[in-house]
Design an enzyme around this catalytic site. Structure first.
Site, PDB file in Angstrom:
ATOM      1  N   LYS A 146       0.821  -1.228   0.000  1.00 39.53           N
ATOM      2  CA  LYS A 146       0.000   0.000   0.000  1.00 39.53           C
ATOM      3  C   LYS A 146       0.845   1.264   0.000  1.00 39.53           C
ATOM      4  O   LYS A 146       0.596   2.182  -0.766  1.00 39.53           O
ATOM      5  CB  LYS A 146      -0.820   0.081   1.301  1.00 39.53           C
ATOM      6  CG  LYS A 146      -2.077  -0.685   1.346  1.00 39.53           C
ATOM      7  CD  LYS A 146      -2.948  -0.278   2.532  1.00 39.53           C
ATOM      8  CE  LYS A 146      -2.304  -0.117   3.871  1.00 39.53           C
ATOM      9  NZ  LYS A 146      -1.766  -1.253   4.545  1.00 39.53           N
ATOM     10  N   ARG A 206      11.459  -5.545   5.095  1.00 32.88           N
ATOM     11  CA  ARG A 206      11.305  -4.145   4.683  1.00 32.88           C
ATOM     12  C   ARG A 206      12.302  -3.245   5.417  1.00 32.88           C
ATOM     13  O   ARG A 206      12.537  -3.390   6.614  1.00 32.88           O
ATOM     14  CB  ARG A 206       9.868  -3.726   5.013  1.00 32.88           C
ATOM     15  CG  ARG A 206       9.504  -2.337   4.633  1.00 32.88           C
ATOM     16  CD  ARG A 206       8.022  -2.180   4.469  1.00 32.88           C
ATOM     17  NE  ARG A 206       7.255  -2.456   5.684  1.00 32.88           N
ATOM     18  CZ  ARG A 206       5.927  -2.455   5.724  1.00 32.88           C
ATOM     19  NH1 ARG A 206       5.229  -2.232   4.631  1.00 32.88           N
ATOM     20  NH2 ARG A 206       5.292  -2.705   6.842  1.00 32.88           N
ATOM     21  N   ARG A 264      11.395  -0.802  10.711  1.00 31.47           N
ATOM     22  CA  ARG A 264      10.364  -0.313  11.618  1.00 31.47           C
ATOM     23  C   ARG A 264      10.274  -1.248  12.807  1.00 31.47           C
ATOM     24  O   ARG A 264      10.320  -2.469  12.633  1.00 31.47           O
ATOM     25  CB  ARG A 264       9.021  -0.330  10.880  1.00 31.47           C
ATOM     26  CG  ARG A 264       8.549   1.002  10.434  1.00 31.47           C
ATOM     27  CD  ARG A 264       7.371   0.863   9.536  1.00 31.47           C
ATOM     28  NE  ARG A 264       6.198   0.289  10.190  1.00 31.47           N
ATOM     29  CZ  ARG A 264       5.006   0.191   9.623  1.00 31.47           C
ATOM     30  NH1 ARG A 264       4.838   0.616   8.390  1.00 31.47           N
ATOM     31  NH2 ARG A 264       3.996  -0.340  10.255  1.00 31.47           N
ATOM     32  N   ARG A 312      -0.103  -8.204  14.038  1.00 31.05           N
ATOM     33  CA  ARG A 312      -0.612  -7.186  13.099  1.00 31.05           C
ATOM     34  C   ARG A 312      -1.522  -7.815  12.052  1.00 31.05           C
ATOM     35  O   ARG A 312      -2.536  -7.242  11.672  1.00 31.05           O
ATOM     36  CB  ARG A 312       0.561  -6.456  12.428  1.00 31.05           C
ATOM     37  CG  ARG A 312       1.235  -5.480  13.383  1.00 31.05           C
ATOM     38  CD  ARG A 312       2.498  -4.902  12.803  1.00 31.05           C
ATOM     39  NE  ARG A 312       2.265  -4.094  11.625  1.00 31.05           N
ATOM     40  CZ  ARG A 312       3.185  -3.880  10.689  1.00 31.05           C
ATOM     41  NH1 ARG A 312       4.401  -4.423  10.813  1.00 31.05           N
ATOM     42  NH2 ARG A 312       2.904  -3.144   9.656  1.00 31.05           N
TER      43      ARG A 312
HETATM   44  P1  AMP Z   1       0.840   1.239   9.358  1.00 25.12           P
HETATM   45  O1  AMP Z   1       2.081   2.040   9.088  1.00 25.12           O
HETATM   46  O2  AMP Z   1      -0.317   1.688   8.541  1.00 25.12           O
HETATM   47  O3  AMP Z   1       1.093  -0.234   9.272  1.00 25.12           O
HETATM   48  O4  AMP Z   1       0.425   1.533  10.882  1.00 25.12           O
HETATM   49  C1  AMP Z   1       1.281   1.228  11.962  1.00 25.12           C
HETATM   50  C2  AMP Z   1       0.488   1.135  13.257  1.00 25.12           C
HETATM   51  O5  AMP Z   1      -0.129   2.397  13.548  1.00 25.12           O
HETATM   52  C3  AMP Z   1      -0.664   0.137  13.236  1.00 25.12           C
HETATM   53  O6  AMP Z   1      -0.252  -1.185  13.511  1.00 25.12           O
HETATM   54  C4  AMP Z   1      -1.565   0.697  14.339  1.00 25.12           C
HETATM   55  O7  AMP Z   1      -1.047   0.381  15.625  1.00 25.12           O
HETATM   56  C5  AMP Z   1      -1.415   2.192  14.136  1.00 25.12           C
HETATM   57  N1  AMP Z   1      -2.443   2.729  13.203  1.00 25.12           N
HETATM   58  C6  AMP Z   1      -2.248   3.201  11.942  1.00 25.12           C
HETATM   59  N2  AMP Z   1      -3.399   3.622  11.402  1.00 25.12           N
HETATM   60  C7  AMP Z   1      -4.358   3.421  12.342  1.00 25.12           C
HETATM   61  C8  AMP Z   1      -5.767   3.645  12.397  1.00 25.12           C
HETATM   62  N3  AMP Z   1      -6.444   4.168  11.354  1.00 25.12           N
HETATM   63  N4  AMP Z   1      -6.431   3.308  13.539  1.00 25.12           N
HETATM   64  C9  AMP Z   1      -5.778   2.803  14.600  1.00 25.12           C
HETATM   65  N5  AMP Z   1      -4.457   2.539  14.611  1.00 25.12           N
HETATM   66  C10 AMP Z   1      -3.741   2.854  13.497  1.00 25.12           C
END
Ligand code: AMP
Length: 215
Positions: A17, A128, A163, A174
Site C-alpha cells: 500500500k 522491509r 520499523r 498485526r
Molecule cells: P501502518 O504504518 O499503517 O502499518 O500503521 C502502523 C500502526 O499504527 C498500526 O499497527 C496501528 O497500531 C497504528 N495505526 C495506523 N493507522 C491506524 C488507524 N487508522 N487506527 C488505529 N491505529 C492505526
C-alpha cells in the site's frame, strides 16, 4: 481517465500500500493521509498522541479510535476545503472509522484493495527497510529490492532502518488485527459498490498501471 476524487487504499500489512500511495501522491497529485507515519512521528516526538499510541503500536493493535478519528477528519477537511484530492492510506482501519468519514461528509469515490497471498506477507514485512531521512522516505526490501550498499539509501545516502513493528515477533499480531478489524471493510465498501480489487503480487509498476486504469 482519472476522474476519481477521494480514494482509499486497503490491504494487509505488507501488501505494498505505502509504495503505491507514494506513486499516487507524486504522479497523480493526491494528498496522502498516512496514519501509520503520523503515529510513528508522534511517537518519535513524544507528543500526547505518541505517548498514548506507543503501547498499542508495539502490541500490533490499533490505537483507540478517539485518538485518531478527529485528527484524520481535520486533515481531510483541510484538503477538501482547498480543493485537493484525498488519498487515505491506513485509515479507516475498522467500521467505526469508516462511519466517521460518512458522518463528516468525506465521500470516497473509489476504494482500492491490494491483494497479496497470505503466505507471502511475513517475508515482505520482515525484510522491509526504510530510509531514516523523513523527507526521502524511500522503501527497500533486503531480498526483493535491496539497496546498492547494505543499509544505506541509494537516493540520499542516509542509513536505512527496520520499523520496530516490522520485527517478526509482532507480524502475526498485526496480521490478526487486520483480519478481525480491517478486512470487514472490504465487504462494507463492496456493498457501497466502490471496491476495486487489485492483484498486488506483481511488479510495482504493473500494480500502479492497474490502479491508474481502475480510477
Ligand atoms: P501502518 O504504518 O499503517 O502499518 O500503521 C502502523 C500502526 O499504527 C498500526 O499497527 C496501528 O497500531 C497504528 N495505526 C495506523 N493507522 C491506524 C488507524 N487508522 N487506527 C488505529 N491505529 C492505526
Amino acid at each position: 481517465m482519472n476522474n476519481s476524487k477521494n480514494i482509499l487504499l486497503l490491504g494487509a500489512p505488507g501488501s505494498g500500500k505505502g509504495t503505491q500511495a507514494k506513486l499516487l501522491e507524486t504522479e497523480l497529485n493526491y494528498q496522502r493521509i498516512d496514519t501509520g507515519s503520523l503515529i510513528r512521528q508522534a511517537i518519535s516526538e513524544k507528543t500526547d498522541l505518541g505517548l498514548q499510541a506507543l503501547d498499542y503500536v508495539n502490541a500490533g493493535k490499533l490505537v483507540p479510535d478517539e485518538l485518531i478519528i478527529a485528527m484524520v477528519i481535520s486533515h481531510a477537511k483541510n484538503i477538501q476545503d482547498n480543493g485537493g484530492k484525498i488519498l487515505l492510506d491506513g485509515f479507516p482501519r475498522n467500521i467505526k472509522q469508516a462511519e466517521a468519514l460518512v458522518e463528516n461528509n468525506i465521500v470516497l469515490n473509489k476504494v482500492i484493495n491490494i491483494n497479496i497471498p497470505f503466505d507471502k506477507l511475513t517475508k515482505r514485512i520482515v525484510g522491509r527497510r526504510l530510509c531514516t531521512n523523513k523527507s526521502c522516505g524511500a522503501v527497500y526490501h533486503v531480498d526483493f529490492q535491496p539497496s546498492k550498499v547494505i543499509d544505506i539509501c541509494d537516493i540520499c545516502h542516509s542509513p536505512l532502518m527496520q520499523r520496530n513493528d516490522d520485527r517478526e515477533e509482532l507480524v502475526n499480531a498485526r496480521i490478526e488485527t487486520y483480519m478481525t478489524e480491517t478486512k470487514p471493510l472490504n465487504e462494507y465498501y463492496e456493498k457501497a459498490n466502490i471496491l476495486i480489487n487489485i492483484d498486488g503480487d506483481k511488479e510495482v509498476t504493473h500494480i500502479f498501471e492497474d490502479i491508474k486504469n481502475s480510477l
